[in-house]
Design an enzyme around this catalytic site. Structure first.
Site, PDB file in Angstrom:
ATOM      1  N   LYS A   1       0.838  -1.206   0.000  1.00  0.00           N
ATOM      2  CA  LYS A   1       0.000   0.000   0.000  1.00  0.00           C
ATOM      3  C   LYS A   1       0.875   1.258   0.000  1.00  0.00           C
ATOM      4  O   LYS A   1       0.563   2.237  -0.679  1.00  0.00           O
ATOM      5  CB  LYS A   1      -0.949  -0.014   1.213  1.00  0.00           C
ATOM      6  CG  LYS A   1      -2.039  -1.073   1.086  1.00  0.00           C
ATOM      7  CD  LYS A   1      -2.836  -1.270   2.363  1.00  0.00           C
ATOM      8  CE  LYS A   1      -3.755  -2.481   2.213  1.00  0.00           C
ATOM      9  NZ  LYS A   1      -4.478  -2.843   3.434  1.00  0.00           N
TER      10      LYS A   1
ATOM     11  N   GLN B   1      -5.088  -1.765   9.648  1.00  0.00           N
ATOM     12  CA  GLN B   1      -4.850  -3.065   9.028  1.00  0.00           C
ATOM     13  C   GLN B   1      -5.435  -4.184   9.892  1.00  0.00           C
ATOM     14  O   GLN B   1      -5.154  -4.263  11.083  1.00  0.00           O
ATOM     15  CB  GLN B   1      -3.334  -3.268   8.837  1.00  0.00           C
ATOM     16  CG  GLN B   1      -2.967  -4.505   8.052  1.00  0.00           C
ATOM     17  CD  GLN B   1      -3.419  -4.456   6.595  1.00  0.00           C
ATOM     18  OE1 GLN B   1      -3.305  -3.429   5.921  1.00  0.00           O
ATOM     19  NE2 GLN B   1      -3.948  -5.563   6.096  1.00  0.00           N
TER      20      GLN B   1
ATOM     21  N   ASP C   1     -11.451   2.187   3.550  1.00  0.00           N
ATOM     22  CA  ASP C   1     -11.746   0.766   3.335  1.00  0.00           C
ATOM     23  C   ASP C   1     -13.248   0.555   3.113  1.00  0.00           C
ATOM     24  O   ASP C   1     -13.674  -0.506   2.688  1.00  0.00           O
ATOM     25  CB  ASP C   1     -11.317  -0.072   4.561  1.00  0.00           C
ATOM     26  CG  ASP C   1      -9.895  -0.627   4.416  1.00  0.00           C
ATOM     27  OD1 ASP C   1      -9.447  -0.795   3.269  1.00  0.00           O
ATOM     28  OD2 ASP C   1      -9.254  -0.880   5.456  1.00  0.00           O
TER      29      ASP C   1
END
Ligand SMILES: NC(=O)c1ccc[n+]([C@@H]2O[C@H](COP(=O)([O-])OP(=O)(O)OC[C@H]3O[C@@H](n4cnc5c(N)ncnc54)[C@H](OP(=O)(O)O)[C@@H]3O)[C@@H](O)[C@H]2O)c1
Length: 297
Positions: A53, A97, A120
């Protein structure tokens, strides 16, 4: 004729070019899209995903910063960090995460993220907006699947899409995207799961079949209608003594056999996988544009 291979790598490169141009225009107006990534502990898979990322952020010009809390950090400490990032204008997107250590409740963490910065698209407000057809951002992997279809000339409009898998991460949000009364969507969607009897009876009726089950090569050639378009979301490690690592990655479909039956199919790796991080960048840019009122288009 063997199936057309739908390269997520190529489509993702095309989208990254578009995003790079959009980021450059935002920078011209004095704003750099910023992405804050938070990890708790040193889970090797999470470390590797986050590196990817960071790399993709750099490729498109997004400013990214990774914050690492120790494995034993409390839920309160993580929530404090999120609160600080929610109030920090240099970050337009925040992601935590997953998975988190067991002592931290992922729901509480996701709900602590400002929905405007929820790149997300896991926050219940954003999931709800998606379901009622008024999305702010789209969840990354399902959005990647949709973009592969649209950009390869396989619009789901009027098609019967069968999704194998009903997870909150993949199956359900993909259903929510494709079912909308909206150009580029308008699909008839069937969602299957482990309690679906005779799965093949459903998969064989798909114009577009999406496998998101996490079961290596579960979809075999006899389960697919000739001429169907197959999107394989699965990423599974299987033993392979011929590889230095001792394993290789395979999808949820029997790719070698399906290539002879399908009209088009995504490979694993190189299909849906590369799209996911690219769509995260897409969301960071949209979040930046929304929060600043500027446009990169
Ligand atoms: N390419 C990417 O970027 C990306 C991103 C995320 C995930 N993935 C991969 O996608 C796969 C799915 O991930 P996930 O997080 O959605 O998995 P998950 O949470 O484990 O969900 C799997 C879903 O598949 C269903 N399922 C499992 N076995 C089945 C079977 N034999 N027949 C019918 N349905 C079955 C399950 O049904 P029940 O609900 O009844 O249990 C469940 O709904 C994994 O391989 C994962 O690594 C890839």
């Amino acid at each position: 004729m063997p199936a057309k291979i739908l390269s997520g790598r190529e489509i993702s490169a095309e989208i990254k070019d578009e995003l790079r141009a959009r980021v450059a225009r935002l920078k011209d107006q004095g704003v750099t899209p910023g992405l804050a990534m938070v990890r708790v502990g040193e889970d090797p898979a999470s470390v590797s995903y986050m590196r990817q990322k960071e790399k993709t952020s750099a490729e498109v010009g997004v400013f990214s910063q990774t914050f690492v809390l120790p494995e034993q950090a409390s839920q309160g400490e993580l929530l404090q960090k999120i609160d600080a990032l929610n109030r920090d204008d240099s970050f337009h997107g925040i992601l935590v995460q997953l998975p988190l250590p067991r002592h931290i409740d992922p729901r509480a963490v996701i709900e602590a993220i400002d929905p405007l910065k929820d790149v997300d698209c896991f926050h219940p407000i954003n999931v709800g907006k998606l379901l009622i057809g008024e999305p702010y951002l789209l969840p990354c992997t399902p959005h990647g699947v949709w973009q592969i279809l649209l950009r390869s000339g396989y619009s789901p409009e009027g098609k019967h899409v069968v999704i194998c898998g009903r997870s909150n991460l993949n199956g359900k949000p993909l259903f929510a995207i494709l079912i909308q009364k909206k150009s580029g969507a308008n699909a008839t969607v069937t969602v299957c799961h482990t309690r679906t009897p005779n799965l093949a009876d459903f998969t064989r009726r798909a114009d577009i079949l999406v496998a998101a089950m996490g079961v290596p090569r579960a979809i075999t050639a006899d389960m697919v209608r000739e001429g169907a378009v197959v999107i394989d979301v699965g990423v599974n490690r299987v033993e392979d003594p011929s590889k230095k690592s001792g394993f290789r990655l395979v999808g949820d479909t029997d790719f070698d056999a399906l290539v002879e039956v399908a009209e088009a199919i995504t490979p694993v790796p190189g299909g849906v996988g590369p799209m996911t991080v690219t769509m995260l960048m897409w969301n960071t840019v949209v979040a930046c544009e929304t929060q600043t009122g500027l446009s990169g288009n």
